[in-house]
Each structure stands twice: as structure tokens, then as C-alpha cells.
Enzyme design. Structure first.
Site, PDB file in Angstrom:
ATOM      1  N   CYS A 184       0.857  -1.180   0.000  1.00  0.00           N
ATOM      2  CA  CYS A 184       0.000   0.000   0.000  1.00  0.00           C
ATOM      3  C   CYS A 184       0.897   1.235   0.000  1.00  0.00           C
ATOM      4  CB  CYS A 184      -0.895  -0.021   1.234  1.00  0.00           C
ATOM      5  SG  CYS A 184      -1.875   1.475   1.496  1.00  0.00           S
ATOM      6  N   HIS A 185       0.385   2.353  -0.502  1.00  0.00           N
ATOM      7  CA  HIS A 185       1.186   3.578  -0.538  1.00  0.00           C
ATOM      8  C   HIS A 185       1.584   4.038   0.861  1.00  0.00           C
ATOM      9  CE1 HIS A 185       1.404   4.701  -4.777  1.00  0.00           C
ATOM     10  NE2 HIS A 185       0.203   4.163  -4.909  1.00  0.00           N
ATOM     11  N   THR A 186       0.831   3.649   1.882  1.00  0.00           N
ATOM     12  CA  THR A 186       1.204   4.030   3.244  1.00  0.00           C
ATOM     13  C   THR A 186       2.529   3.395   3.646  1.00  0.00           C
ATOM     14  OG1 THR A 186      -1.145   4.195   3.801  1.00  0.00           O
ATOM     15  CG2 THR A 186       0.407   4.131   5.635  1.00  0.00           C
ATOM     16  N   HIS A 190       0.741  -3.730   6.211  1.00  0.00           N
ATOM     17  CA  HIS A 190      -0.499  -3.662   6.990  1.00  0.00           C
ATOM     18  C   HIS A 190      -1.707  -4.162   6.208  1.00  0.00           C
ATOM     19  CE1 HIS A 190      -0.445   0.031   4.645  1.00  0.00           C
ATOM     20  NE2 HIS A 190      -1.744   0.134   4.828  1.00  0.00           N
ATOM     21  N   GLU A 191      -1.457  -4.807   5.073  1.00  0.00           N
ATOM     22  CA  GLU A 191      -2.559  -5.344   4.262  1.00  0.00           C
ATOM     23  C   GLU A 191      -2.235  -6.806   3.998  1.00  0.00           C
ATOM     24  OE1 GLU A 191      -4.574  -2.546   1.364  1.00  0.00           O
ATOM     25  OE2 GLU A 191      -3.823  -4.028  -0.044  1.00  0.00           O
ATOM     26  N   CYS A 242     -12.037  -2.559  20.204  1.00  0.00           N
ATOM     27  CA  CYS A 242     -12.071  -3.262  21.490  1.00  0.00           C
ATOM     28  C   CYS A 242     -13.463  -3.363  22.084  1.00  0.00           C
ATOM     29  CB  CYS A 242     -11.138  -2.569  22.487  1.00  0.00           C
ATOM     30  SG  CYS A 242     -11.772  -0.977  23.108  1.00  0.00           S
ATOM     31  N   CYS A 246     -13.467   0.946  24.935  1.00  0.00           N
ATOM     32  CA  CYS A 246     -12.920   2.283  25.178  1.00  0.00           C
ATOM     33  C   CYS A 246     -13.986   3.337  24.867  1.00  0.00           C
ATOM     34  CB  CYS A 246     -11.665   2.509  24.345  1.00  0.00           C
ATOM     35  SG  CYS A 246     -11.974   2.718  22.564  1.00  0.00           S
ATOM     36  N   CYS A 281     -14.961   3.432  21.112  1.00  0.00           N
ATOM     37  CA  CYS A 281     -15.826   2.334  20.675  1.00  0.00           C
ATOM     38  C   CYS A 281     -17.228   2.459  21.272  1.00  0.00           C
ATOM     39  CB  CYS A 281     -15.207   0.992  21.059  1.00  0.00           C
ATOM     40  SG  CYS A 281     -13.713   0.569  20.128  1.00  0.00           S
ATOM     41  N   CYS A 324     -10.363   3.533  17.652  1.00  0.00           N
ATOM     42  CA  CYS A 324     -10.300   2.804  18.920  1.00  0.00           C
ATOM     43  C   CYS A 324      -9.034   3.230  19.647  1.00  0.00           C
ATOM     44  CB  CYS A 324     -10.288   1.296  18.660  1.00  0.00           C
ATOM     45  SG  CYS A 324     -10.022   0.266  20.139  1.00  0.00           S
ATOM     46  N   ARG A 374      -3.726   2.203  20.837  1.00  0.00           N
ATOM     47  CA  ARG A 374      -3.115   3.211  19.974  1.00  0.00           C
ATOM     48  C   ARG A 374      -1.793   3.737  20.519  1.00  0.00           C
ATOM     49  NH1 ARG A 374      -0.752   5.528  16.957  1.00  0.00           N
ATOM     50  NH2 ARG A 374      -1.293   7.136  15.453  1.00  0.00           N
ATOM     51  N   CYS A 394      -6.953  -2.892   4.150  1.00  0.00           N
ATOM     52  CA  CYS A 394      -6.759  -1.446   4.048  1.00  0.00           C
ATOM     53  C   CYS A 394      -7.497  -0.847   2.851  1.00  0.00           C
ATOM     54  CB  CYS A 394      -5.276  -1.087   3.990  1.00  0.00           C
ATOM     55  SG  CYS A 394      -4.968   0.702   3.919  1.00  0.00           S
ATOM     56  N   ARG A 413      -2.685  -3.233  -7.008  1.00  0.00           N
ATOM     57  CA  ARG A 413      -2.177  -3.987  -5.860  1.00  0.00           C
ATOM     58  C   ARG A 413      -1.289  -5.117  -6.332  1.00  0.00           C
ATOM     59  NH1 ARG A 413      -2.945  -0.253  -2.963  1.00  0.00           N
ATOM     60  NH2 ARG A 413      -3.969  -0.284  -0.911  1.00  0.00           N
TER      61      ARG A 413
END
Length: 386
Positions: A50-52, A72-73, A102, A105, A108, A116, A120, A183, A379
């Protein structure tokens, strides 16, 4: 094991390590420590770029840490669980999710956001909640710690994630395609369905026709939008926009004497009902807002801009009724909604397969990054393990 899991042990696996900003990733053998309280160790089957990931590797990400394992994907299978984990078990098929859920919190419980706050503070600093340390380290007696990335770190054969950051999915789903729901595709669909709540008959403009932008288009088509304007400076991307369902496509370079917002306002009798910025450029964010219709137009910011950059427009644009919004993971509550998206994919209601333009081996990671930078893929999905 007769219902009881043997005590997990540290294991060795291959992972692509980012040692410094701007440098190519290096394929290393690393140690992955056992999952601790509230943690899940996952064998990654497939991962996508991903570009992130490229954004963090470039050094523009203010939370970027090195050395780290990006990614992350992805999709995989639970290998072991730590104490207290009750929602998944070894053998379950899962999608790691950078956006946790979760249920407890204040975020949520608010029912106003999918953000969430449970983990974090730890995912943002590359460590795990149980002890404030990462689960990755280099081999050797003096192994160096390797930071996690976005709470997922999926550019590895095995990763450790928080239980609140893993979505259990049905076992008949193709993991190669399902990994995209970690993602990009989810973000685009959700921006339309959740953040904007686009209604039938609406008009919209989508800026940036990569994976996220095309997913916005797919979501707009499903929502019944009557006019969808795709905006990109790459002719091949405009062709994809038409394939995905755009009614019009526009290249800003074709209008040297006008701003793109002026062009779109002229095309639409005053502007679109909704716009989506999928690039991460602050000047485009302004264009996306200002192409919206006075009185009710909404612009959704999806792209992530570089550290320190700021958006701007004349306040009168907002005083006269336009709305600026942002979205993370398309407003989806990961552990609840990702399994539902998988159901939609299995039932043919959403498309995933067409976003995969390159299928590659795990060893081709840096080649996949080259394709991403060159704009030659939507992708690239890498097969990580059997």
C-alpha cells in the site's frame, strides 16, 4: 492438544526489515517471540503493498520508526495465542487490522467513530501493550529489537498482533484476495458507504484513481450514484476509472487555464454532492472541497499528506454549507465489519480480484515497491508462505 495449546515458543522466520528511511528493505531471518497477554501470533499467507508503506519508508511519516517491519494489508492463519485471548484460536483464518476495535474504550462506546483508543499508544510507538516491547528481534545473542508498524507488521512470515486488531474471517475465503480488505478496498468502500453515506441519485468526484479511488467508485456504483467523475493526471488510470464505473473522467492537464474545481463546477451545474480525495496532496484536498455544491456538498479526505503539511481554503467555502470530513479505514469497525465484507466478496457483492494487477513471490518485495512507485500496479500481492 485436546483443546489446550502448547506453550508458544520463539521462532525464526523471514521478514523484510526497513533499517532506515529511503533505503530498500532487506530480507532477513528474524526471531519472533511468543504472544503475550492479549496477543495473537499469525502466519501470514499473503500480503499486499500500500502507498502508506512507501510513505513511511520515504521518511515523511512522523511516526515512522526504524528498524521496523512494514506491511499492513495481509491475511493469514493464527499460529498461537497468548493468555486471555478468547475470540480467535490456532487455525483460524484472520485479517490483521491496523484499526483496532475493542468495544470498551470511550471511542468504541461512543458509536460515533470507528477509531479505537485501546492500543493506539503502543501501536503508534512500534511496541506491544503487554510489556511495551516489540516481539521482533534480530538473530544472535545480542539480538536488536525491531519495531512493529501500525500494529500489524505483515511483511514477515509470522507476526504478532493485539487480539483487538485481528478480524476472524470464514475459512472458505481466498486469502490472496481477502488480504486487500486490510486497508485499501475497505477504505474506499467505507468512505462512500459510512463516512459520506452517499444516497441513490447523487453526484460525486473521485480524485486519484488508484486502488482506494477505484474502491470509492465501486462503492458509488453500488450506492446508485447517477454521475461519477474520475480525476487523475494518468491517462491509464482514467481508463480504469471508466472500467470501474465512472460516467466522466477528467485530466487536469487538459485544462491549463482553469482549476479542476472550476471545470467540475461547470460540468455539474454548481458542483458535486460528494467528493473523495484519495491522493494525500493538500492542494488536491482544496480542489476536492471547492468542487462540491454550495449548501450541501461534502468532501471526504482519505489520502495522508506529508508531515507538517496543512490544508487551506477560504472560510466562505464552509460558511456557505460545504463540509470537510476525514476518514480512517472507511469508518469500518474492523473486527465486526471486515468479516461482513468478506461475506460480500464471497457472495459476489464486491470485487477484489480485479484490483490485483501483480502476483509475486515474497522474495520480490523490492520489485513490488518499484512497481508501486512507477504507478504500474494497483495492488501487488505477494505469497508469503504456504
Amino acid at each position: 492438544m485436546d483443546g489446550e495449546q502448547e506453550q508458544p515458543k520463539a521462532l525464526q522466520c523471514r521478514a523484510w526489515v526497513a533499517y532506515a528511511a529511503g533505503q530498500e528493505l532487506k530480507l532477513e531471518t528474524v526471531i519472533v517471540d511468543p504472544p503475550q497477554k492479549g496477543e495473537v501470533r499469525v502466519r501470514i499467507r499473503y500480503c499486499a503493498l500500500c502507498h502508506t508503506d512507501a510513505y513511511t519508508l520515504s521518511g515523511q511519516d512522523p511516526e515512522g520508526l526504524f528498524p521496523s517491519i512494514l506491511g499492513h494489508e495481509a491475511a493469514g492463519i493464527v499460529e498461537s495465542i497468548g493468555p486471555g485471548v478468547s475470540t480467535v484460536k490456532p487455525g483460524d483464518h484472520v485479517i490483521p487490522c491496523y484499526q483496532a476495535y475493542c468495544k470498551e474504550c470511550k471511542f468504541c462506546r461512543s458509536n460515533k467513530t470507528n477509531l479505537c483508543g485501546s492500543v493506539r499508544a503502543w501501536t503508534g510507538t512500534g511496541v506491544m501493550q503487554a510489556d511495551g516491547k516489540p516481539r521482533f528481534r534480530t538473530c544472535g545473542s545480542n539480538g536488536r529489537e525491531i519495531f512493529h508498524f501500525m500494529g500489524t507488521s505483515t511483511f514477515a512470515e509470522y507476526t504478532v498482533v493485539h487480539e483487538v486488531s485481528v478480524a476472524k474471517i470464514r475459512k472458505d475465503a481466498d486469502l490472496e484476495s481477502a488480504c486487500l480488505l486490510g486497508c485499501g478496498v475497505s477504505t474506499g468502500l467505507g468512505a462512500v458507504w459510512n463516512t459520506a453515506s452517499v444516497e441513490k441519485g447523487a453526484t460525486a468526484a473521485v480524485f486519484g484513481l488508484g486502488t482506494v479511488g477505484l474502491a470509492c467508485i465501486e462503492g458509488l456504483v453500488a450506492a446508485g450514484a447517477k454521475r461519477i467523475i474520475g480525476v487523475d493526471v494518468d491517462r491509464s488510470k482514467l481508463d480504469l476509472g471508466v472500467k470501474w464505473g465512472c460516467t466522466d473522467v477528467v485530466n487536469p492537464k487538459d485544462f491549463p487555464d482553469k482549476t479542476i474545481q472550476e471545470v467540475i463546477v461547470g460540468m455539474t451545474d454548481g458542483g458535486v454532492d460528494y467528493s473523495f480525495e484519495c491522493i494525500g496532496k493538500v492542494d488536491v484536498m482544496r480542489s476536492a472541497l471547492e468542487c462540491c455544491h454550495k449548501g450541501w456538498g461534502e468532501s471526504i479526505i482519505i489520502g495522508v499528506a506529508g508531515a507538517g503539511q496543512e490544508i487551506q481554503t477560504r472560510p466562505f467555502q464552509l460558511v456557505t454549507g460545504r463540509v470537510w470530513k476525514g476518514t480512517a479505514f472507511g469508518g469500518f469497525k474492523s473486527r465486526v465489519d471486515v468479516p461482513k465484507l468478506v461475506d460480500k466478496y464471497i457472495e459476489g457483492e464486491i470485487n477484489l480480484d480485479n484490483y490485483i494487477t501483480h502476483r509475486m513471490s515474497f522474495e520480490q518485495m523490492n520489485e513490488a515497491f518499484d512497481l508501486l512507485h512507477q504507478g504500474k500496479c494497483l495492488r501487488a500481492v505477494l505469497k508469503v508462505s504456504e
